[in-house]
Design a protein around this motif. Structure first.
Motif, mmCIF file in Angstrom:
data_model
loop_
_atom_site.group_PDB
_atom_site.id
_atom_site.type_symbol
_atom_site.label_atom_id
_atom_site.label_comp_id
_atom_site.label_asym_id
_atom_site.label_seq_id
_atom_site.Cartn_x
_atom_site.Cartn_y
_atom_site.Cartn_z
ATOM 1 N N THR A 71 0.830 -1.203 0.000
ATOM 2 C CA THR A 71 0.000 0.000 0.000
ATOM 3 C C THR A 71 0.862 1.250 0.000
ATOM 4 O O THR A 71 0.580 2.211 -0.731
ATOM 5 C CB THR A 71 -0.928 0.000 1.232
ATOM 6 O OG1 THR A 71 -1.734 -1.180 1.187
ATOM 7 C CG2 THR A 71 -1.818 1.215 1.262
ATOM 8 N N ASP A 72 1.912 1.241 0.797
ATOM 9 C CA ASP A 72 2.815 2.400 0.837
ATOM 10 C C ASP A 72 3.477 2.615 -0.517
ATOM 11 O O ASP A 72 3.603 3.751 -0.985
ATOM 12 C CB ASP A 72 3.885 2.210 1.912
ATOM 13 C CG ASP A 72 3.314 2.263 3.320
ATOM 14 O OD1 ASP A 72 2.174 2.757 3.478
ATOM 15 O OD2 ASP A 72 4.005 1.814 4.258
ATOM 16 N N PHE A 77 3.987 5.574 -5.687
ATOM 17 C CA PHE A 77 3.913 5.602 -7.151
ATOM 18 C C PHE A 77 2.789 6.520 -7.621
ATOM 19 O O PHE A 77 2.934 7.240 -8.606
ATOM 20 C CB PHE A 77 3.715 4.195 -7.720
ATOM 21 C CG PHE A 77 4.945 3.331 -7.684
ATOM 22 C CD1 PHE A 77 6.180 3.821 -8.080
ATOM 23 C CD2 PHE A 77 4.869 2.021 -7.252
ATOM 24 C CE1 PHE A 77 7.312 3.031 -8.048
ATOM 25 C CE2 PHE A 77 5.994 1.224 -7.217
ATOM 26 C CZ PHE A 77 7.224 1.722 -7.608
ATOM 27 N N ALA A 78 1.668 6.479 -6.908
ATOM 28 C CA ALA A 78 0.537 7.330 -7.284
ATOM 29 C C ALA A 78 0.893 8.809 -7.092
ATOM 30 O O ALA A 78 0.545 9.650 -7.929
ATOM 31 C CB ALA A 78 -0.692 6.967 -6.465
ATOM 32 N N GLU A 79 1.565 9.131 -5.995
ATOM 33 C CA GLU A 79 1.988 10.521 -5.761
ATOM 34 C C GLU A 79 2.940 10.979 -6.864
ATOM 35 O O GLU A 79 2.820 12.092 -7.379
ATOM 36 C CB GLU A 79 2.666 10.663 -4.389
ATOM 37 C CG GLU A 79 1.732 10.585 -3.213
ATOM 38 C CD GLU A 79 0.893 11.839 -3.037
ATOM 39 O OE1 GLU A 79 1.196 12.886 -3.637
ATOM 40 O OE2 GLU A 79 -0.092 11.752 -2.285
ATOM 41 N N ASP A 80 3.877 10.107 -7.214
ATOM 42 C CA ASP A 80 4.832 10.435 -8.274
ATOM 43 C C ASP A 80 4.113 10.607 -9.609
ATOM 44 O O ASP A 80 4.377 11.556 -10.354
ATOM 45 C CB ASP A 80 5.890 9.330 -8.372
ATOM 46 C CG ASP A 80 7.012 9.685 -9.326
ATOM 47 O OD1 ASP A 80 7.472 10.844 -9.308
ATOM 48 O OD2 ASP A 80 7.428 8.796 -10.098
ATOM 49 N N GLY A 81 3.187 9.704 -9.903
ATOM 50 C CA GLY A 81 2.416 9.797 -11.153
ATOM 51 C C GLY A 81 1.563 11.046 -11.192
ATOM 52 O O GLY A 81 1.441 11.704 -12.233
ATOM 53 N N ALA A 85 1.834 13.918 -13.929
ATOM 54 C CA ALA A 85 0.654 14.274 -14.717
ATOM 55 C C ALA A 85 0.359 15.760 -14.599
ATOM 56 O O ALA A 85 0.010 16.413 -15.597
ATOM 57 C CB ALA A 85 -0.551 13.457 -14.255
ATOM 58 N N THR A 86 0.508 16.312 -13.408
ATOM 59 C CA THR A 86 0.279 17.743 -13.209
ATOM 60 C C THR A 86 1.271 18.563 -14.021
ATOM 61 O O THR A 86 0.903 19.548 -14.661
ATOM 62 C CB THR A 86 0.387 18.098 -11.711
ATOM 63 O OG1 THR A 86 -0.547 17.301 -10.982
ATOM 64 C CG2 THR A 86 0.103 19.553 -11.466
ATOM 65 N N ASP A 87 2.533 18.142 -14.011
ATOM 66 C CA ASP A 87 3.549 18.835 -14.813
ATOM 67 C C ASP A 87 3.230 18.749 -16.306
ATOM 68 O O ASP A 87 3.352 19.736 -17.041
ATOM 69 C CB ASP A 87 4.933 18.249 -14.548
ATOM 70 C CG ASP A 87 5.445 18.540 -13.138
ATOM 71 O OD1 ASP A 87 4.891 19.442 -12.469
ATOM 72 O OD2 ASP A 87 6.397 17.855 -12.708
ATOM 73 N N ALA A 88 2.820 17.564 -16.751
ATOM 74 C CA ALA A 88 2.489 17.379 -18.167
ATOM 75 C C ALA A 88 1.287 18.228 -18.564
ATOM 76 O O ALA A 88 1.266 18.815 -19.661
ATOM 77 C CB ALA A 88 2.221 15.903 -18.457
ATOM 78 N N LEU A 89 0.290 18.324 -17.684
ATOM 79 C CA LEU A 89 -0.877 19.157 -17.981
ATOM 80 C C LEU A 89 -0.490 20.633 -18.051
ATOM 81 O O LEU A 89 -1.021 21.380 -18.878
ATOM 82 C CB LEU A 89 -1.971 18.933 -16.937
ATOM 83 C CG LEU A 89 -2.676 17.579 -17.015
ATOM 84 C CD1 LEU A 89 -3.599 17.398 -15.815
ATOM 85 C CD2 LEU A 89 -3.450 17.451 -18.309
ATOM 86 N N GLY A 90 0.440 21.055 -17.206
ATOM 87 C CA GLY A 90 0.933 22.432 -17.275
ATOM 88 C C GLY A 90 1.627 22.707 -18.605
ATOM 89 O O GLY A 90 1.432 23.767 -19.213
#
Length: 176
Positions: A71-72, A77-81, A85-90
């Motif tokens: 789970t950790d 991985f989800a936080e990194d993704g 994704a936020t950077d790519a959307l920017g």
């Protein structure tokens, strides 16, 4: 070692050896088995049961620890993704805004406004994604699956297809 056939007391079996006893014959009860019914047998069973119980608890604890570690890792991985994704959307927002300026020059401001509107939508989604925690994203995904499992399966298939294409493209580039 002596050969057993040399012994004189061995005789062939006769029909008298196999006849059942008559009703008048008296039988006596045989002696109990060694340690039968004593506490040592139940003590051994209790010990084995205790050890099996301890082993079961150890396995459960190990599985719980592994589940926690998994789970950790998934959360990391989800936080990194999410960050990527936020950077790519920017970046996509910036590309759409640049494209809007070029569309203004070539086709007119009306069509450039469509590109700016798309850029605003992407930027709003990126902001919402950045403000949302990973747990909230997982909860929303669970709700989507509960509400419409067919759509969830379709999205999973599409994402799987895209990931497979990206992986195969990466493998082909390394081989070249």
């Amino acid at each position: 070692m002596a050969d057993p056939t040399d012994r004189n007391d061995l005789a062939p079996m006769t029909s008298g050896d196999t006849e059942t006893a008559s009703g008048s014959a008296s039988f006596r009860q045989s002696a109990p088995l060694k340690n039968a019914g004593s506490n040592s047998t139940s003590g051994t069973a209790d010990t084995l049961s205790s050890k099996a119980s301890e082993a079961g608890e150890t396995i459960k604890q190990g599985a719980s620890d592994l589940r926690g570690q998994a789970t950790d890792r998934v959360r990391l991985f989800a936080e990194d993704g999410k960050s990527k994704a936020t950077d790519a959307l920017g970046q996509l927002t910036q590309i759409l805004n640049d494209a809007a300026a070029q569309v203004d020059d070539k086709l007119g401001k009306q069509y450039g406004q469509y590109a700016r509107s798309a850029a605003d939508q992407v930027q709003a989604f990126g902001t919402k994604l950045d403000d949302t925690t990973v747990d909230e994203i997982f909860d929303e995904a669970r709700e989507l699956v509960k509400k419409s499992p067919g759509v969830a399966v379709g999205i999973a298939a599409a994402v799987g297809f895209v990931v497979a294409r990206l992986v195969s493209a990466g493998v082909e580039q390394r081989g070249a």
